[in-house]
Design an enzyme around this catalytic site. Structure first.
Site, PDB file in Angstrom:
ATOM      1  N   GLY A  47     -22.368   0.130  20.619  1.00 30.40           N
ATOM      2  CA  GLY A  47     -23.460   0.725  21.385  1.00 30.40           C
ATOM      3  C   GLY A  47     -24.150   1.720  20.474  1.00 30.40           C
ATOM      4  CD  GLU A  48     -27.260   6.045  19.244  1.00 30.02           C
ATOM      5  OE1 GLU A  48     -27.157   6.223  18.011  1.00 30.02           O
ATOM      6  OE2 GLU A  48     -27.053   6.948  20.082  1.00 30.02           O
ATOM      7  CB  SER A  49     -22.091   6.471  17.698  1.00 26.63           C
ATOM      8  OG  SER A  49     -23.047   6.852  16.730  1.00 26.63           O
ATOM      9  CB  CYS A  79     -20.217  -1.342  16.208  1.00 29.35           C
ATOM     10  SG  CYS A  79     -21.809  -1.076  15.387  1.00 29.35           S
ATOM     11  CB  ILE A 134     -25.661  -5.326  15.364  1.00 31.62           C
ATOM     12  CG1 ILE A 134     -25.450  -6.832  15.552  1.00 31.62           C
ATOM     13  CG2 ILE A 134     -26.994  -4.864  15.958  1.00 31.62           C
ATOM     14  CD1 ILE A 134     -25.261  -7.257  16.997  1.00 31.62           C
ATOM     15  NE  ARG A 135     -29.274   0.925  15.004  1.00 28.98           N
ATOM     16  CZ  ARG A 135     -29.265   1.724  16.049  1.00 28.98           C
ATOM     17  NH1 ARG A 135     -29.461   1.241  17.251  1.00 28.98           N
ATOM     18  NH2 ARG A 135     -29.073   3.013  15.917  1.00 28.98           N
ATOM     19  CG  HIS A 170     -20.803  -5.839  17.462  1.00 26.81           C
ATOM     20  ND1 HIS A 170     -20.759  -4.970  18.518  1.00 26.81           N
ATOM     21  CD2 HIS A 170     -21.654  -5.287  16.556  1.00 26.81           C
ATOM     22  CE1 HIS A 170     -21.554  -3.940  18.277  1.00 26.81           C
ATOM     23  NE2 HIS A 170     -22.106  -4.113  17.092  1.00 26.81           N
ATOM     24  CD  GLU A 172     -18.270  -6.545  20.694  1.00 24.30           C
ATOM     25  OE1 GLU A 172     -19.316  -5.864  20.654  1.00 24.30           O
ATOM     26  OE2 GLU A 172     -17.397  -6.489  19.805  1.00 24.30           O
TER      27      GLU A 172
END
Length: 188
Positions: A47-49, A79, A134-135, A170, A172
């Site tokens: 997600g966005e940490s 991530c 991803i990022r 990721h 998942e």
């Protein structure tokens, strides 16, 4: 049957729940500290940490997650989960401090630099694991207590320390359940 929680405040929550269930464990969403009661392990999803950390602080989850880990219960961070679990985050943001390494956020670049890579994981054998970045972050400066499990371009993208497992990618988002199986069989 093992009971695994997924921090359900942002990120790939449903995908982790599906992966946990397909690996033969029970999955539960964790939104409050009381949701940790009775769990054998916890997943911190991608997600966005920064957003996740702010929500975790707002809902008073930082200390309960640290306590969960100090009880010897396993935590798997993917991530953003890797970033949150690291001892330090480059730039000085607060982290959970549960794996002795520094996280570099967006270490491989922004969204447009997302990529896939084949990773040869000794514990898995063949075939190689198709990892989706991803990022993606990565780890630097691991202590001697940290076991490096995978690298890309000499950057640490998977590691473990005691009861903490982290990946910069990721798992998942793939159909390959070997990381979740590893977590459940070796760490929980």
């Amino acid at each position: 049957m093992k009971k695994i929680g997924v921090l359900a405040i942002q990120g790939a929550v449903d995908e982790h729940i599906q992966m946990i269930e397909s690996a033969g464990a029970l999955a539960f969403k964790v939104k409050h500290s009381s949701d940790l009661d009775g769990l054998d392990g916890l997943v911190l999803p991608g997600g966005e940490s920064t957003t996740m950390r702010k929500i975790m602080k707002r809902y008073d989850l930082m200390e309960p997650i640290r306590a969960f880990a100090s009880e010897g219960k396993a935590i798997f961070g993917t991530c953003a989960g890797l970033v949150l679990l690291s001892k330090e985050i480059e730039g000085g943001e607060e982290s959970l401090g549960l794996i002795e390494a520094t996280a570099i956020r967006n270490g491989f670049g922004r969204q447009k630099e997302s990529f896939e890579a084949e990773l040869n994981i000794e514990a898995f054998g063949e075939p190689a694991f198709e990892a989706i970045f991803i990022r993606a972050p990565y780890l630097i400066e691991p202590s001697n207590e940290v076991a490096v499990l995978a690298t890309v371009e000499n950057r640490i993208v998977a590691a473990k320390q005691a009861n903490i497992l982290v990946t910069a990618f990721h798992p998942e988002l793939t159909n390959d359940n070997r990381w979740m199986n590893y977590f459940l069989e070796k760490m929980v």
